[in-house]
Design a protein around this motif. Sequence first.
Motif: not given
Length: 272
Positions: A90, A97-98, A100, A121, A123, A127, A131, A134
Amino acid sequence: MSPRLAALLLLLSAHGALGLRICSFNVRSFGESKRENHGAMDVIVKVIKRCDVILLMEIKDSNNMICPMLMEKLNGEKLVSVKKSYCYPDDEDGDVFSREPFVVWFQSPHTAVKDFVIVPLHTTPETSVREIDKLADVYMDLKHRWNAENFIFMGDFNAGCSYVPKKAWKNIRLRTDPRFVWLIGDQEDTTVKKSTTCAYDRIVLRGQEIVNSVVPNSNGVFDFQKAYKLTEERALNVSDHFPVEFKLQTSRVLTNNKKSITRKKKTNSSHR
């Protein structure tokens, strides 16, 4: 294990013959205090036992004690095996991404679809829109790296209420591209609190074969509070999220369906 990482557990249970149940569950701060809470742990183990493959989030276990403890309680053989794994980098076009995504490509001889990639994921709420969007880039990256066709994106997307308002969906490629199929709709409530109604946790598929392999009406939210007759307080001791899930058809079901179709064709022809 880092508190910022999720863990994928591979499990087997008797219901596997009826379809491979794939689940996603944010257990919320799953650390030592929750591990010592026998009431909460009893429910967590029951939830996990329902699933054949489960994504667990918010495991806070720097001493690596929770996963071995769970595996000890969850005896069984593997219905799936790991083909490849990969942590998405990332840092190529900004730190989006907070957490990855740690991607895993599974093989499953028991299901109609023989392999599938799970992209987890979790998140950060503020955000979430960026995210989730993405993930479209993650998909393209994986298509370039691997010869894979079937993808499952799932986890705590925080994809509801104020974090992803209605006007924001047009900026999320995972939603605007109809080839991504959302199994958990915006109207679902994946939160335990009665005071909230938010579809935070989601499952999204990509690939016609895996979409066609979903057992009808198997996708949804598992309300463990209702299933195990818990008060809201006891349920919140487990998590403030309900798991989301769906089933993949077994190869046996698919074979039986084909045989049934063949027999019908023969019957029809004999009446002509």
